[in-house]
Each structure stands twice: as structure tokens, then as C-alpha cells.
Design a protein around this motif. Structure first.
Motif, PDB file in Angstrom:
ATOM      1  N   GLY A 164       0.778  -1.232   0.000  1.00 14.68           N
ATOM      2  CA  GLY A 164       0.000   0.000   0.000  1.00 14.68           C
ATOM      3  C   GLY A 164       0.804   1.273   0.000  1.00 14.68           C
ATOM      4  N   ASN A 165       2.075   1.217  -0.373  1.00 19.72           N
ATOM      5  CA  ASN A 165       2.923   2.410  -0.336  1.00 19.72           C
ATOM      6  C   ASN A 165       3.698   2.536  -1.653  1.00 19.72           C
ATOM      7  OD1 ASN A 165       2.796   3.305   2.688  1.00 19.72           O
ATOM      8  ND2 ASN A 165       3.166   1.108   2.755  1.00 19.72           N
ATOM      9  N   THR A 166       3.437   3.609  -2.376  1.00 17.00           N
ATOM     10  CA  THR A 166       4.172   3.871  -3.621  1.00 17.00           C
ATOM     11  C   THR A 166       4.906   5.199  -3.579  1.00 17.00           C
ATOM     12  OG1 THR A 166       2.213   4.879  -4.624  1.00 17.00           O
ATOM     13  CG2 THR A 166       2.547   2.508  -4.992  1.00 17.00           C
ATOM     14  N   ASP A 167       4.868   5.889  -2.455  1.00 15.08           N
ATOM     15  CA  ASP A 167       5.511   7.200  -2.341  1.00 15.08           C
ATOM     16  C   ASP A 167       6.712   7.166  -1.397  1.00 15.08           C
ATOM     17  OD1 ASP A 167       3.716   8.435  -4.077  1.00 15.08           O
ATOM     18  OD2 ASP A 167       2.260   8.758  -2.472  1.00 15.08           O
ATOM     19  N   ALA A 168       7.492   6.097  -1.501  1.00  9.87           N
ATOM     20  CA  ALA A 168       8.722   5.959  -0.705  1.00  9.87           C
ATOM     21  C   ALA A 168       8.436   5.891   0.785  1.00  9.87           C
ATOM     22  CB  ALA A 168       9.693   7.095  -1.014  1.00  9.87           C
ATOM     23  N   ASN A 169       7.319   5.278   1.151  1.00 14.51           N
ATOM     24  CA  ASN A 169       6.972   5.111   2.563  1.00 14.51           C
ATOM     25  C   ASN A 169       6.836   3.646   2.969  1.00 14.51           C
ATOM     26  OD1 ASN A 169       6.807   7.883   3.275  1.00 14.51           O
ATOM     27  ND2 ASN A 169       4.833   8.018   2.227  1.00 14.51           N
ATOM     28  N   GLY A 170       7.099   2.737   2.029  1.00 11.20           N
ATOM     29  CA  GLY A 170       6.945   1.311   2.316  1.00 11.20           C
ATOM     30  C   GLY A 170       8.120   0.758   3.090  1.00 11.20           C
ATOM     31  N   PRO A 171       8.059  -0.522   3.450  1.00 10.72           N
ATOM     32  CA  PRO A 171       9.135  -1.143   4.238  1.00 10.72           C
ATOM     33  C   PRO A 171      10.487  -1.130   3.516  1.00 10.72           C
ATOM     34  CG  PRO A 171       7.540  -2.784   3.475  1.00 10.72           C
ATOM     35  CD  PRO A 171       6.936  -1.449   3.204  1.00 10.72           C
ATOM     36  N   ILE A 172      10.486  -1.366   2.205  1.00  8.40           N
ATOM     37  CA  ILE A 172      11.739  -1.330   1.449  1.00  8.40           C
ATOM     38  C   ILE A 172      12.273   0.095   1.393  1.00  8.40           C
ATOM     39  CG2 ILE A 172      12.778  -1.665  -0.819  1.00  8.40           C
ATOM     40  CD1 ILE A 172      12.272  -4.244   0.625  1.00  8.40           C
ATOM     41  N   ALA A 173      11.397   1.037   1.111  1.00  9.02           N
ATOM     42  CA  ALA A 173      11.816   2.430   1.005  1.00  9.02           C
ATOM     43  C   ALA A 173      12.410   2.935   2.311  1.00  9.02           C
ATOM     44  CB  ALA A 173      10.632   3.298   0.588  1.00  9.02           C
ATOM     45  N   LYS A 174      11.784   2.602   3.417  1.00 11.58           N
ATOM     46  CA  LYS A 174      12.287   3.055   4.718  1.00 11.58           C
ATOM     47  C   LYS A 174      13.665   2.481   5.036  1.00 11.58           C
ATOM     48  CE  LYS A 174       7.731   3.810   6.795  1.00 11.58           C
ATOM     49  NZ  LYS A 174       6.763   3.378   7.842  1.00 11.58           N
ATOM     50  N   THR A 191      21.939   2.764  -1.735  1.00 10.23           N
ATOM     51  CA  THR A 191      20.689   2.016  -1.934  1.00 10.23           C
ATOM     52  C   THR A 191      19.490   2.908  -2.198  1.00 10.23           C
ATOM     53  OG1 THR A 191      20.337   1.963   0.473  1.00 10.23           O
ATOM     54  CG2 THR A 191      21.475   0.076  -0.524  1.00 10.23           C
ATOM     55  N   TYR A 192      19.640   4.228  -2.012  1.00 12.17           N
ATOM     56  CA  TYR A 192      18.506   5.109  -2.328  1.00 12.17           C
ATOM     57  C   TYR A 192      18.125   5.025  -3.799  1.00 12.17           C
ATOM     58  CZ  TYR A 192      21.458   8.610  -4.637  1.00 12.17           C
ATOM     59  OH  TYR A 192      22.305   9.260  -5.509  1.00 12.17           O
ATOM     60  N   MET A 193      19.067   4.544  -4.624  1.00 13.94           N
ATOM     61  CA  MET A 193      18.778   4.414  -6.054  1.00 13.94           C
ATOM     62  C   MET A 193      17.693   3.379  -6.318  1.00 13.94           C
ATOM     63  SD  MET A 193      21.953   2.139  -7.539  1.00 13.94           S
ATOM     64  CE  MET A 193      21.931   0.337  -7.428  1.00 13.94           C
ATOM     65  N   LEU A 194      17.433   2.494  -5.370  1.00 15.06           N
ATOM     66  CA  LEU A 194      16.420   1.443  -5.538  1.00 15.06           C
ATOM     67  C   LEU A 194      15.028   1.910  -5.119  1.00 15.06           C
ATOM     68  CD1 LEU A 194      18.514  -1.508  -4.044  1.00 15.06           C
ATOM     69  CD2 LEU A 194      18.236  -0.912  -6.460  1.00 15.06           C
ATOM     70  N   VAL A 195      14.929   3.124  -4.578  1.00 14.22           N
ATOM     71  CA  VAL A 195      13.660   3.641  -4.062  1.00 14.22           C
ATOM     72  C   VAL A 195      13.133   4.713  -5.012  1.00 14.22           C
ATOM     73  CG1 VAL A 195      12.535   4.818  -2.129  1.00 14.22           C
ATOM     74  CG2 VAL A 195      14.415   3.204  -1.704  1.00 14.22           C
ATOM     75  N   HIS A 196      11.832   4.649  -5.350  1.00 16.29           N
ATOM     76  CA  HIS A 196      11.244   5.631  -6.249  1.00 16.29           C
ATOM     77  C   HIS A 196       9.933   6.157  -5.686  1.00 16.29           C
ATOM     78  CE1 HIS A 196      14.132   3.701  -8.965  1.00 16.29           C
ATOM     79  NE2 HIS A 196      14.109   4.842  -9.617  1.00 16.29           N
ATOM     80  N   VAL A 197       9.691   7.431  -5.962  1.00  9.19           N
ATOM     81  CA  VAL A 197       8.494   8.099  -5.453  1.00  9.19           C
ATOM     82  C   VAL A 197       7.456   8.126  -6.562  1.00  9.19           C
ATOM     83  CG1 VAL A 197       7.585  10.158  -4.341  1.00  9.19           C
ATOM     84  CG2 VAL A 197       9.981   9.512  -3.996  1.00  9.19           C
ATOM     85  N   GLY A 198       6.640   7.098  -6.622  1.00  9.09           N
ATOM     86  CA  GLY A 198       5.588   7.040  -7.616  1.00  9.09           C
ATOM     87  C   GLY A 198       5.991   6.311  -8.885  1.00  9.09           C
ATOM     88  N   VAL A 199       4.986   5.921  -9.660  1.00  8.33           N
ATOM     89  CA  VAL A 199       5.199   5.145 -10.878  1.00  8.33           C
ATOM     90  C   VAL A 199       5.929   5.950 -11.941  1.00  8.33           C
ATOM     91  CG1 VAL A 199       4.037   3.920 -12.756  1.00  8.33           C
ATOM     92  CG2 VAL A 199       3.169   3.721 -10.423  1.00  8.33           C
ATOM     93  N   VAL A 200       5.561   7.232 -12.096  1.00 10.36           N
ATOM     94  CA  VAL A 200       6.193   8.067 -13.126  1.00 10.36           C
ATOM     95  C   VAL A 200       7.691   8.197 -12.867  1.00 10.36           C
ATOM     96  CG1 VAL A 200       6.280  10.366 -14.146  1.00 10.36           C
ATOM     97  CG2 VAL A 200       4.068   9.324 -13.599  1.00 10.36           C
ATOM     98  N   HIS A 201       8.055   8.449 -11.619  1.00 10.73           N
ATOM     99  CA  HIS A 201       9.462   8.563 -11.244  1.00 10.73           C
ATOM    100  C   HIS A 201      10.217   7.289 -11.616  1.00 10.73           C
ATOM    101  CE1 HIS A 201      12.625   9.180  -7.850  1.00 10.73           C
ATOM    102  NE2 HIS A 201      13.048   9.695  -8.985  1.00 10.73           N
ATOM    103  N   LEU A 202       9.622   6.156 -11.313  1.00  9.26           N
ATOM    104  CA  LEU A 202      10.247   4.866 -11.628  1.00  9.26           C
ATOM    105  C   LEU A 202      10.394   4.672 -13.132  1.00  9.26           C
ATOM    106  CD1 LEU A 202      11.211   1.993 -10.814  1.00  9.26           C
ATOM    107  CD2 LEU A 202       8.802   1.292 -10.922  1.00  9.26           C
ATOM    108  N   LEU A 203       9.317   4.908 -13.882  1.00  2.70           N
ATOM    109  CA  LEU A 203       9.332   4.646 -15.324  1.00  2.70           C
ATOM    110  C   LEU A 203      10.335   5.539 -16.051  1.00  2.70           C
ATOM    111  CD1 LEU A 203       5.545   4.091 -16.134  1.00  2.70           C
ATOM    112  CD2 LEU A 203       7.355   2.376 -15.901  1.00  2.70           C
ATOM    113  N   VAL A 204      10.390   6.800 -15.669  1.00  2.17           N
ATOM    114  CA  VAL A 204      11.327   7.715 -16.339  1.00  2.17           C
ATOM    115  C   VAL A 204      12.768   7.245 -16.142  1.00  2.17           C
ATOM    116  CG1 VAL A 204      12.275  10.044 -16.314  1.00  2.17           C
ATOM    117  CG2 VAL A 204       9.799   9.710 -16.271  1.00  2.17           C
ATOM    118  N   ASN A 205      13.116   6.913 -14.914  1.00  2.00           N
ATOM    119  CA  ASN A 205      14.480   6.447 -14.650  1.00  2.00           C
ATOM    120  C   ASN A 205      14.780   5.139 -15.365  1.00  2.00           C
ATOM    121  OD1 ASN A 205      15.400   8.574 -13.112  1.00  2.00           O
ATOM    122  ND2 ASN A 205      14.879   7.638 -11.148  1.00  2.00           N
TER     123      ASN A 205
END
Length: 371
Positions: A164-174, A191-205
């Protein structure tokens, strides 16, 4: 004409040119026993070796020797080898192989001139380079490193999304995000490179790093590209921690901009070997100018507050340029390129050491972020 010398319909200049040296390098690669000739056995071994399966098709050995070995000696000497690679009657035999080489080494728009020189071998050419760099693209070993990194980023994002977390608030992101309050957990600088804030952020990268990283891997191999990518990621977090010590950092933008700058680095170091170096350089400089221009406009004209880490972009690009010059392949080393290599290595390590030491010992800078 001296006795025993075979007349051909191709005239080779007395003064070696860059393309002459290129064909000699190819010839020496195939001449496994260094006896100055390529035998049928050597040619067969080359084709059966996976290392060379992208160079010669598997079904042309007999035709090569039949058509190219004019004196029926059972082997190809250097003039026969070069003539083979340019002979128009052999294009149908070699298919895409000869077409590739003739297109990049001898541009079709330049006919043979009256001096007998081969097209593209003149001192002044309309092409930016001799196309040697383009010939280094290879699908073996497969360029899968950036694909693997991208898949890992997708899997970790999906894991957080399932929770339920796509804005860098999930267990992996934390666990992986760069958190200024947890600077002592050093892995976060990478490891911050593995964390993305939202789908658009992920897709662009993902799109940018795949389109830029895979071509680099095809020429420079995976480990060099990984060094460039991680150098950009580390530089991005170190620089951001010093300039904006209270900022959280997520995303692979530092690595992505390192890949952009790495392309500029390889263009600089292989300028004479690239066929359209100036066009490629202008494209990447335009990308960088657009990003810098957008950052300046947003901050000083729109006065917009954004969560985009432009410092990480800039630091990643600088690291990508310096590390790219240091580790990416340079096909033909020149004196000025050696000096540039040393300058890039010294500057990169100086900046990184300074950044690491500042993050460790400049405690006053981070007092407000200490947990």
C-alpha cells in the motif's frame, strides 16, 4: 611489377592511415598464431568460437577461401584479407557483415578517386570518424546488467506497492532511502537508487537508464558501466548531503545522469573513431542544457518548491564524466587523452575523498539532522 607479386584491382597507399591500422588490427586478431596469414583452420576456429560469432557468419568459410584466396595458397595474406573486405563481388557472400564494415569504414557517398585511394582513406574526409567505434557494438556477452538493475528496482517498488505504499513510505523504502537522520547507515548513500516516489518517477528512470546503459554495455562491458552508474549514485548522495543536509533522497537519477555524461566521455575519448561524433555530442549536451535550464528557471523565475534533486543530477553527471573518462574503453590512445585520463582520475578521487571526509568530520553541518 616484381615477380611473384599478385596484381589486384585495389591500390593500397604507401603511407598507413588510421583505417589501414584498423584493418591490420582486425587481421592480427584473426591471425591466432601470428604467422602473418590466416589459414582455413584459423578461419574455421574463429567462426566456431563464440567470441567471434558476431564477426563472421557460420556458413561462409568455403566461399571465403574460394573467392578471396586468389593465388590458391590455402591462406589469406593481409592484402587478400583487405581486398576481401572491400570486394563488391563478396558482399552477397558476407551479407550484413561486409555491409556493416563497408558502410562505417568506407562511406558509400565517396567513390574511389583518381589517385587509387580507397574511399574514406583520404587525409580529409566528410565523415566525422572512421566508424571503428560503431564496429565495437556486440551482443556477446549480452548486455543485461542494466536490465537486472532495472528489474530489481521494479521488484522492490512492487513489493512496497503491495503493502500500500508507492511514495517511498513502504518497508523497502524506509530501509533503503537516503535518510539524513540516519546518515550513519552508510549503505543508504547507494541504496537510495532502488527507491522511487511514484510510478512516473520509476518509469522515467528505467527508460533512460535502459536506453543509455545498454548501448554502453555493448561496447564497454557491464563492469565498466556499473562503475560509472554507482559512481554517479554515490556522488549524488554525497553532494546532496553537503548542500541540503535535511533532504531525503530517492531515485536513480544520480546514476542516470552519470550514464548521460559517460556517453559524452566516450565521445571525447573516441572522437576520431566515431562516425557521427559531433551529432551525438550535441544531443547529450542538449539534454544537459535542458535540465540545467529547467532547474534555474524553476528556482529563480518561478520560485517553485520542488522535490527534484538537481544537486544529485549535477554531481552524478560530473562523476559520470570523470569516471567515464577513467574506465570506459579508449580505442586509440593519444598523448592528450592520456593526460586527460590522469586529470579525470585525480579530480574524481579528490572530490570523492573530500566529500566522504566532509560527511564524516563536518559534524556542525549535520547537527540538526542527528537522530
Amino acid at each position: 611489377m616484381p615477380s611473384g607479386q599478385r596484381e589486384t584491382n585495389v591500390s593500397i597507399p604507401l603511407t598507413p592511415t588510421r583505417s589501414d591500422l584498423y584493418w591490420r588490427r582486425i587481421f592480427n586478431k584473426y591471425d591466432k598464431d601470428n604467422d602473418g596469414k590466416i589459414s582455413y583452420v584459423e578461419l574455421k576456429g574463429i567462426i566456431e568460437s563464440r567470441e567471434y560469432d558476431h564477426d563472421l557468419p557460420d556458413n561462409v568459410v568455403d566461399k571465403i577461401m574460394g573467392l578471396a584466396d586468389r593465388d590458391n595458397s590455402g591462406y589469406l595474406d593481409f592484402p587478400e584479407f583487405v581486398e576481401m573486405m572491400h570486394h563488391p563481388d563478396l558482399k552477397a557472400v558476407f551479407g550484413h557483415f561486409v555491409a556493416r564494415y563497408v558502410h562505417s569504414i568506407i562511406p558509400h557517398r565517396n567513390p574511389v578517386d583518381t589517385t587509387g585511394r580507397w574511399p574514406g582513406f583520404n587525409a580529409v574526409s566528410t565523415s566525422d570518424g572512421d566508424g571503428t567505434y560503431e564496429e565495437e557494438y556486440s551482443c556477446w556477452p549480452p548486455a543485461i546488467c542494466m536490465i537486472i538493475i532495472s528489474l530489481v528496482e521494479i521488484v522492490l517498488f512492487v513489493y512496497d506497492a503491495v503493502h500500500g505504499n508507492t511514495d517511498a513510505n513502504g518497508p523497502i523504502a524506509k530501509l533503503f532511502i537516503y535518510n539524513p537522520h540516519r546518515r550513519n547507515e552508510a549503505w543508504r548513500f547507494l541504496t537510495y537508487m532502488l527507491v522511487h516516489v511514484g510510478v512516473v518517477h520509476l518509469l522515467v528512470n528505467l527508460l533512460v537508464q535502459l536506453f543509455l546503459g545498454v548501448p554502453l554495455e555493448m561496447v564497454h562491458r557491464w563492469w565498466r558501466v556499473v562503475l560509472v552508474y554507482l559512481a554517479g549514485v554515490a556522488a549524488g548522495s554525497l553532494a546532496t548531503s553537503l548542500t541540503d543536509p535535511k533532504v531525503y533522497l530517492a531515485g536513480a537519477s544520480g546514476g542516470v545522469y552519470a550514464l548521460i555524461a559517460a556517453h559524452i566521455a566516450t565521445i571525447i575519448m573516441n572522437w576520431a573513431e566515431m562516425e557521427f561524433a559531433i551529432i551525438q555530442l550535441l544531443v547529450f549536451l542538449l539534454l544537459a542544457a535542458v535540465d540545467v535550464g529547467t532547474a534555474v528557471y524553476d528556482r529563480y523565475w518561478r520560485h517553485a518548491t520542488q522535490n527534484i534533486g538537481y544537486v544529485a543530477h549535477l554531481a552524478g553527471a560530473v562523476a559520470g564524466l570523470l569516471v567515464g573518462i577513467g574506465v570506459l574503453r579508449n580505442l586509440e590512445k593519444r598523448k592528450w587523452e592520456k593526460r586527460l585520463w590522469w586529470a579525470a582520475v585525480v579530480i574524481y578521487f579528490s572530490l570523492m575523498i573530500a566529500g566522504i571526509l566532509a560527511n564524516i568530520f563536518w559534524t556542525d553541518r549535520f547537527l540538526a539532522t542527528t537522530p
